[in-house]
Design a protein around this motif. Structure first.
Motif, PDB file in Angstrom:
ATOM      1  N   LYS A 112       0.835  -1.206   0.000  1.00  0.00           N
ATOM      2  CA  LYS A 112       0.000   0.000   0.000  1.00  0.00           C
ATOM      3  C   LYS A 112       0.868   1.254   0.000  1.00  0.00           C
ATOM      4  O   LYS A 112       0.546   2.240  -0.679  1.00  0.00           O
ATOM      5  N   ARG A 113       1.975   1.214   0.733  1.00  0.00           N
ATOM      6  CA  ARG A 113       2.893   2.364   0.743  1.00  0.00           C
ATOM      7  C   ARG A 113       3.443   2.625  -0.657  1.00  0.00           C
ATOM      8  O   ARG A 113       3.527   3.778  -1.097  1.00  0.00           O
ATOM      9  N   GLU A 114       3.817   1.567  -1.346  1.00  0.00           N
ATOM     10  CA  GLU A 114       4.363   1.708  -2.703  1.00  0.00           C
ATOM     11  C   GLU A 114       3.312   2.305  -3.641  1.00  0.00           C
ATOM     12  O   GLU A 114       3.615   3.178  -4.447  1.00  0.00           O
ATOM     13  N   GLU A 118       3.490   6.326  -5.411  1.00  0.00           N
ATOM     14  CA  GLU A 118       3.337   6.699  -6.823  1.00  0.00           C
ATOM     15  C   GLU A 118       2.267   7.774  -7.000  1.00  0.00           C
ATOM     16  O   GLU A 118       2.440   8.723  -7.767  1.00  0.00           O
ATOM     17  N   VAL A 119       1.161   7.635  -6.274  1.00  0.00           N
ATOM     18  CA  VAL A 119       0.069   8.611  -6.367  1.00  0.00           C
ATOM     19  C   VAL A 119       0.519   9.967  -5.825  1.00  0.00           C
ATOM     20  O   VAL A 119       0.273  11.014  -6.429  1.00  0.00           O
ATOM     21  N   ILE A 120       1.192   9.953  -4.670  1.00  0.00           N
ATOM     22  CA  ILE A 120       1.668  11.203  -4.054  1.00  0.00           C
ATOM     23  C   ILE A 120       2.641  11.921  -4.985  1.00  0.00           C
ATOM     24  O   ILE A 120       2.525  13.132  -5.218  1.00  0.00           O
ATOM     25  N   MET A 121       3.606  11.178  -5.532  1.00  0.00           N
ATOM     26  CA  MET A 121       4.614  11.790  -6.404  1.00  0.00           C
ATOM     27  C   MET A 121       3.977  12.386  -7.662  1.00  0.00           C
ATOM     28  O   MET A 121       4.447  13.384  -8.209  1.00  0.00           O
ATOM     29  N   SER A 195       5.343  11.043   5.457  1.00  0.00           N
ATOM     30  CA  SER A 195       5.733   9.810   6.146  1.00  0.00           C
ATOM     31  C   SER A 195       5.888   8.653   5.157  1.00  0.00           C
ATOM     32  O   SER A 195       6.859   7.889   5.204  1.00  0.00           O
ATOM     33  N   ILE A 196       4.939   8.544   4.244  1.00  0.00           N
ATOM     34  CA  ILE A 196       4.949   7.453   3.253  1.00  0.00           C
ATOM     35  C   ILE A 196       6.116   7.598   2.280  1.00  0.00           C
ATOM     36  O   ILE A 196       6.848   6.633   2.021  1.00  0.00           O
ATOM     37  N   ARG A 202      13.502   5.391   1.976  1.00  0.00           N
ATOM     38  CA  ARG A 202      14.533   4.755   2.807  1.00  0.00           C
ATOM     39  C   ARG A 202      14.519   3.225   2.643  1.00  0.00           C
ATOM     40  O   ARG A 202      15.579   2.607   2.567  1.00  0.00           O
ATOM     41  N   ASP A 203      13.337   2.643   2.589  1.00  0.00           N
ATOM     42  CA  ASP A 203      13.250   1.183   2.422  1.00  0.00           C
ATOM     43  C   ASP A 203      13.910   0.745   1.113  1.00  0.00           C
ATOM     44  O   ASP A 203      14.598  -0.285   1.057  1.00  0.00           O
ATOM     45  N   ARG A 204      13.714   1.510   0.066  1.00  0.00           N
ATOM     46  CA  ARG A 204      14.350   1.181  -1.220  1.00  0.00           C
ATOM     47  C   ARG A 204      15.868   1.274  -1.117  1.00  0.00           C
ATOM     48  O   ARG A 204      16.593   0.446  -1.666  1.00  0.00           O
ATOM     49  N   MET A 205      16.342   2.284  -0.409  1.00  0.00           N
ATOM     50  CA  MET A 205      17.790   2.439  -0.208  1.00  0.00           C
ATOM     51  C   MET A 205      18.361   1.245   0.550  1.00  0.00           C
ATOM     52  O   MET A 205      19.406   0.702   0.173  1.00  0.00           O
TER      53      MET A 205
END
Length: 251
Positions: A112-114, A118-121, A195-196, A202-205
């Motif tokens: 859901k975060r992922e 995309e929507v936020i960006m 937050s998302i 960070r998780d991707r990093m």
């Protein structure tokens, strides 16, 4: 008579706003399969309506301050881990923002975060990211490094906000008016969006670091002090991305 499978397909292909018409159309169909379908989609519609209400409640701070101009939400992720950077994000959402399911990133699944990232960006007026490296955290301490990352995030916005909504903190050396909100990532859509984006970034990093240093399990533990991570730290010693000021108890 129309087959239940056909009715099911009709519901599956319908948008939420069309459910009411389908309920009316098939309400008198006494077959249990049809009634179960109606019950299922009524629950789905009720959940959607509840989410609309929750999201509107999360816009209270944005509505309060939108007369000032651009409202920016700020949050960070990664203050607690033994390894990796602290990442801060600043997000300005449009005034008529219709993004649903925004919430404290910790309350959402990774999938859901992922999706929301995309929507936020895509829909945000502007997004700014800032980070402080493990070396910088060791140099100036985690709190000051977090503030530095937040200032960097604000500085990278393409427009200047008139008010900052922060998750719990007041950032030093910032001239823009600030509103610290306790548990802000669950009370403000802008802070939740920040937050998302910070969490996904960070998780991707940490996933990329895991490819280089797989022995520490960074893809799963994200640098936090999971038992397997601490065991690996004792076995292999610290990596270049471990925070020396955080790992004294283990090595």
């Amino acid at each position: 008579m129309i087959k239940i499978q056909e009715i099911k397909e009709e519901f599956e292909s319908a948008s939420l706003k069309d459910y009411g018409l389908l309920f009316e159309k098939y309400r008198e169909d006494s077959r249990s399969g049809v009634q179960k379908l109606i019950e299922k989609y009524e629950k789905k519609e009720a959940a959607y309506q509840a989410e609309l209400v929750r999201t509107e409640e999360m816009k209270q701070y944005e509505r309060k301050y939108e007369h000032l101009g651009y409202v920016c939400g700020i949050d960070e992720v990664g203050r607690g881990p033994l390894a990796g950077p602290v990442v801060a994000c600043a997000v300005i959402l449009p005034k008529d923002c219709q993004i649903l399911y925004l919430n404290d990133s910790k309350k959402l699944t990774a999938k859901k975060r992922e999706e929301l990232y995309e929507v936020i960006m895509k829909e945000a007026v502007s997004v700014g990211l800032g980070m402080a490296s493990p070396a910088r955290i060791d140099e100036i301490n985690i709190l000051q490094a977090t503030y530095e990352a937040m200032r960097e995030a604000v500085g990278k916005l393409s427009v200047t906000p008139q008010i900052l909504l922060n998750d719990a903190v007041t950032i030093p050396e910032v001239i823009i008016p600030q509103v610290p909100i306790i548990k802000g990532d669950a009370k403000s859509v802008s802070i939740a969006a920040a937050s998302i984006v910070a969490k996904v970034t960070r998780d991707r990093m940490m996933g990329e670091y895991d490819k280089i240093m797989p022995q520490y399990g960074f893809a799963s533990n994200k640098g936090y002090g999971a038992a397997a991570h601490i065991e690996a730290l004792k076995t292999y010693g610290p990596s270049p991305i471990h925070r020396k000021s955080f790992i004294g108890h283990f090595v």
